[in-house]
Design a protein around this motif. Structure first.
Motif, short mmCIF file in Angstrom:
data_model
loop_
_atom_site.label_atom_id
_atom_site.label_comp_id
_atom_site.label_asym_id
_atom_site.label_seq_id
_atom_site.Cartn_x
_atom_site.Cartn_y
_atom_site.Cartn_z
N ASP A 23 71.46 46.07 37.79
CA ASP A 23 72.17 44.81 37.62
C ASP A 23 71.26 43.63 37.97
O ASP A 23 71.27 42.60 37.28
CB ASP A 23 73.43 44.78 38.49
N ARG A 24 70.46 43.78 39.01
CA ARG A 24 69.51 42.73 39.36
C ARG A 24 68.45 42.57 38.27
O ARG A 24 68.03 41.46 37.95
CB ARG A 24 68.83 43.05 40.69
N SER A 27 63.04 44.61 41.22
CA SER A 27 64.29 43.90 41.54
C SER A 27 64.17 42.99 42.75
O SER A 27 65.07 42.18 43.00
CB SER A 27 65.43 44.91 41.76
N SER A 28 63.08 43.09 43.52
CA SER A 28 62.94 42.25 44.71
C SER A 28 61.48 42.23 45.15
O SER A 28 60.65 42.98 44.65
CB SER A 28 63.82 42.76 45.86
N ARG A 77 68.20 49.06 41.13
CA ARG A 77 69.30 48.11 40.97
C ARG A 77 69.24 47.44 39.59
O ARG A 77 68.71 46.35 39.42
CB ARG A 77 69.25 47.08 42.09
#
Length: 259
Positions: free
Chosen positions: A45-46, A19-20, A43
């Motif tokens: 949603d990400r 996610s990141s 996460r």
């Protein structure tokens, strides 16, 4: 090169911590190389937004699994949900760090870090290796850190978790010689991610996109890979010193930075 990469490590890649940061960069780079993706992170949603973007941009199939790797059974659940997929490469990237004096750290948070940074990559690699060996080709990338190459004062618990990852990756690299399965333990230095946001005194920051691209380009060049020339030279010099002198100098440097 892209076709050969896809033939060797495709059709599907499993990326944790997507996610990141470096995990997201891995997902983007793998999609550019034409691999379908299974993305996991806390996460979800990400991940969904990322999946939609990568599918639209590159025409690859992307599925997402929301999972918190601080839960000890999360790797088993991921493996169960991905058992149908022909996964050719695992990017075991999820992790987090804790900095500061060792005795000041929250023991519960340290336990969670141990589970995410050590337990998860070990269990995911264990679950996927039989499939990769049957294929006779594929790969595993473990994201460790230069801090796993030597015990780093004021980063003791994190450094210890990444030392386990380095040892795991090196051992598997040796075990898997001749099987067609490549293992690379990625040891980045300071990287421009959420983990370094707000940290003072950081120099030679490397972009996560560069880290991911260089790691994939060097997947066959294991067992370990430091993607930034500065940190490669720095830690070669540190490890060449007598261990007592190196550790004392590192501790003093960290004290000065904290003043």
């Amino acid at each position: 090169m892209t076709d050969l990469f896809r033939q060797t490590y495709g059709p599907t890649a499993l990326v944790t911590g997507a996610s990141s940061g470096i995990g997201l960069a891995f997902a983007e780079e793998l999609a550019r190389r034409g691999l379908d993706l299974i993305l996991t992170a806390r996460r979800a949603d990400r991940l969904k937004a990322l999946a939609d973007r990568l599918t639209a941009a590159h025409g690859v199939a992307v599925s997402v699994i929301g999972a918190d790797l601080q839960e000890p059974d999360a790797p088993a659940r991921i493996l169960q949900r991905t058992g149908h997929a022909d996964i050719g490469v695992l990017l075991s990237n999820a992790g987090f760090n804790i900095k500061g004096g060792f005795e000041l750290q929250d023991p519960v948070r340290m336990a969670g870090m141990l589970t995410v940074n050590c337990h998860a990559p070990m269990q995911l690699a264990h679950g996927l290796l039989p499939h990769l060996k049957r294929r006779g080709k594929g790969g595993i990338v473990f994201t460790a850190s230069v801090e796993g190459l030597i015990g780093c004062p004021y980063s003791a618990a994190y450094s210890a978790t990444k030392a386990l990852v380095v040892a795991l990756g090196e051992a598997l690299w040796g075990e898997l010689q001749g099987t067609g399965v490549d293992v690379l333990t990625l040891c980045p230095g300071a990287t421009d991610t959420e983990a370094t946001a707000g940290m003072k005194g950081l120099a030679n920051l490397q972009s996560p996109n560069d880290v991911a691209r260089l790691a994939l380009d060097n997947l066959r060049e294991g067992p370990t890979f430091v993607p930034h020339e500065h940190y490669r030279a720095m830690f070669q010099a540190i490890r060449a010193q007598p261990r007592r002198e190196a550790l004392a100098a590192m501790a003093e440097s960290m004290k000065r930075m904290a003043r």
